[in-house]
Design an enzyme around this catalytic site. Structure first.
Site, short mmCIF file in Angstrom:
data_model
loop_
_atom_site.label_atom_id
_atom_site.label_comp_id
_atom_site.label_asym_id
_atom_site.label_seq_id
_atom_site.Cartn_x
_atom_site.Cartn_y
_atom_site.Cartn_z
N ASN A 44 1.14 -0.54 6.58
CA ASN A 44 0.61 0.59 5.81
C ASN A 44 -0.51 1.29 6.57
OD1 ASN A 44 2.32 -0.19 3.73
ND2 ASN A 44 0.70 -1.00 2.42
N TYR A 109 6.15 -12.32 -4.82
CA TYR A 109 6.48 -12.44 -3.40
C TYR A 109 7.48 -13.57 -3.17
CZ TYR A 109 2.28 -9.59 -2.74
OH TYR A 109 1.35 -8.57 -2.79
N TYR A 110 8.42 -13.31 -2.28
CA TYR A 110 9.39 -14.31 -1.84
C TYR A 110 9.27 -14.38 -0.32
CZ TYR A 110 11.06 -13.61 -6.57
OH TYR A 110 11.13 -13.52 -7.94
N GLY A 233 -13.08 1.63 -4.93
CA GLY A 233 -12.06 2.32 -5.70
C GLY A 233 -12.54 3.65 -6.23
N LYS A 235 -15.14 4.42 -7.58
CA LYS A 235 -16.58 4.65 -7.41
C LYS A 235 -16.94 4.96 -5.96
CE LYS A 235 -17.62 0.68 -9.26
NZ LYS A 235 -18.44 -0.48 -9.72
N ALA A 237 -17.47 4.20 -2.03
CA ALA A 237 -17.69 3.12 -1.07
C ALA A 237 -19.16 3.02 -0.72
CB ALA A 237 -16.87 3.36 0.19
N GLY A 260 -1.78 0.20 -2.57
CA GLY A 260 -1.85 0.76 -1.22
C GLY A 260 -3.07 1.63 -0.97
N ASP A 263 -5.42 0.19 1.69
CA ASP A 263 -4.89 0.35 3.05
C ASP A 263 -5.07 1.79 3.52
OD1 ASP A 263 -4.06 -2.32 3.02
OD2 ASP A 263 -2.09 -1.79 2.23
N ASP A 299 3.79 1.93 -1.81
CA ASP A 299 2.72 1.32 -1.02
C ASP A 299 2.15 2.27 0.03
OD1 ASP A 299 3.68 -0.92 -2.41
OD2 ASP A 299 3.07 -2.24 -0.79
#
Length: 320
Positions: A44, A109-110, A233, A235, A237, A260, A263, A299
């Site tokens: 990503n 997840y797998y 997020g 707010k 950084a 995502g 990223d 993502d």
């Protein structure tokens, strides 16, 4: 294989999985169709940098199955140079997204025994590391297996010895390991890197409780990195860079999917870092790309080009 043109490039190392995504809300047992795509934090970031006009390389390991072909093809289609080992002895990892309600989703997840979890140091060409402008890794890869953890440590050591800037996003995944195991890993890696990214809770795992995000940034930097960035997020950084504290407000948006976004934030910051921009410009682009990624589902699909960033200030809903 290095990028064809010798411009400064970002190198990322990690697992990218195939992704099955429920296309409508509701219990998975009653979903009639699923979308097929890919997703992985490191790729990503590579795609994000590439879309912003930079050059990026992704290293990993996939199966020789159709899902592995999908992963390699999709990343390559974004202009990212792919240096992936094809492992005939293990499947490509898979993640499944269930949208139980319109506002919430669950990710499963797998990846146990996946090709990506079998990543090993010899999978990454040392010259690819020493030739990079920035090496970017995350806390996800060391959680996958002992050999994957060894790969990340080896890559960081090679990069540091060559004077390559090393970036590390904690990216804590509770379903991969315990908080105690993650904390031990973070305390080993953070002193070795130049740039560290974390959310508030992730930073707390590494440095313990703090009065606020500014103290978290200072504490992370105190472990060694000259640049410590706390992603907040909606707010914005907070960052402690070269001994100075920086606050960056967020871009106001109506998000549709926040997966995502972290990223995308990292991609924006590192793209400007490679351009030699000042901290304020790095953080400004980081919050813009993070916000933009929240305006589309997926993502990485919504990651912006630089030209598209103007849409964040677009007043009209229709462009003619």
């Amino acid at each position: 294989m290095k990028p064809e043109h010798q411009s400064p490039y970002l190198l990322t190392i990690g697992e990218t999985m195939a992704l099955l995504n429920a296309e409508q809300p509701g219990p998975l047992a009653h979903v009639s169709s699923m979308g097929l795509g890919i997703g992985g934090s490191e790729s990503n970031v590579a795609i994000g940098v590439q879309r912003l006009g930079g050059t990026a390389v992704w290293c990993g390991r996939t199966g020789t199955d159709s899902l592995g072909l999908l992963v390699r093809r999709e990343i390559r289609a974004e202009g990212v140079t792919v240096c992936a080992v094809e492992d005939p002895g293990a499947p490509t990892g898979l993640m499944l997204k269930e949208r139980r309600t319109a506002a919430t989703q669950k990710v499963s997840y797998y990846r146990a025994g996946s090709a990506g979890s079998r990543l090993m140091p010899e999978d990454v060409d040392p010259s690819l590391i020493t030739g990079a402008a920035v090496l970017h890794v995350t806390g996800i890869t060391p959680a996958l297996s002992a050999s994957a953890a060894q790969t990340i440590h080896s890559a960081i050591e090679t990069a540091s010895s060559a004077g390559v800037t090393v970036s590390f996003d904690l990216n804590y995944r509770a379903n991969l390991w315990t908080a105690a195991d993650a904390t031990r890993c973070y305390k080993e890696i953070i002193p070795l890197v130049d740039v560290v990214f974390a959310g508030e809770e992730e930073a707390g795992l590494a440095v313990g409780p703090a009065a606020d995000s500014a103290e978290l940034a200072r504490s992370l930097s105190g472990l060694g990195p000259s640049q410590a960035i706390i992603k907040l997020g909606g707010k914005g950084a907070v960052a402690f860079i070269d001994g100075r504290l920086h606050h960056q407000s967020a871009v106001s948006i109506d998000p549709v999917d926040t997966v995502g976004a972290g990223d995308a934030f990292v991609a924006g910051y590192l793209a400007e870092l490679m351009n030699g921009s000042a901290p304020a410009q790095r953080l400004e682009l980081a919050v813009q790309t993070g916000a933009f990624a929240c305006l589309a589902y997926g993502d990485w699909e919504g990651l912006p080009t630089r030209a598209e960033l103007a849409l964040l200030r677009q007043g009209e809903s229709v462009i003619r």
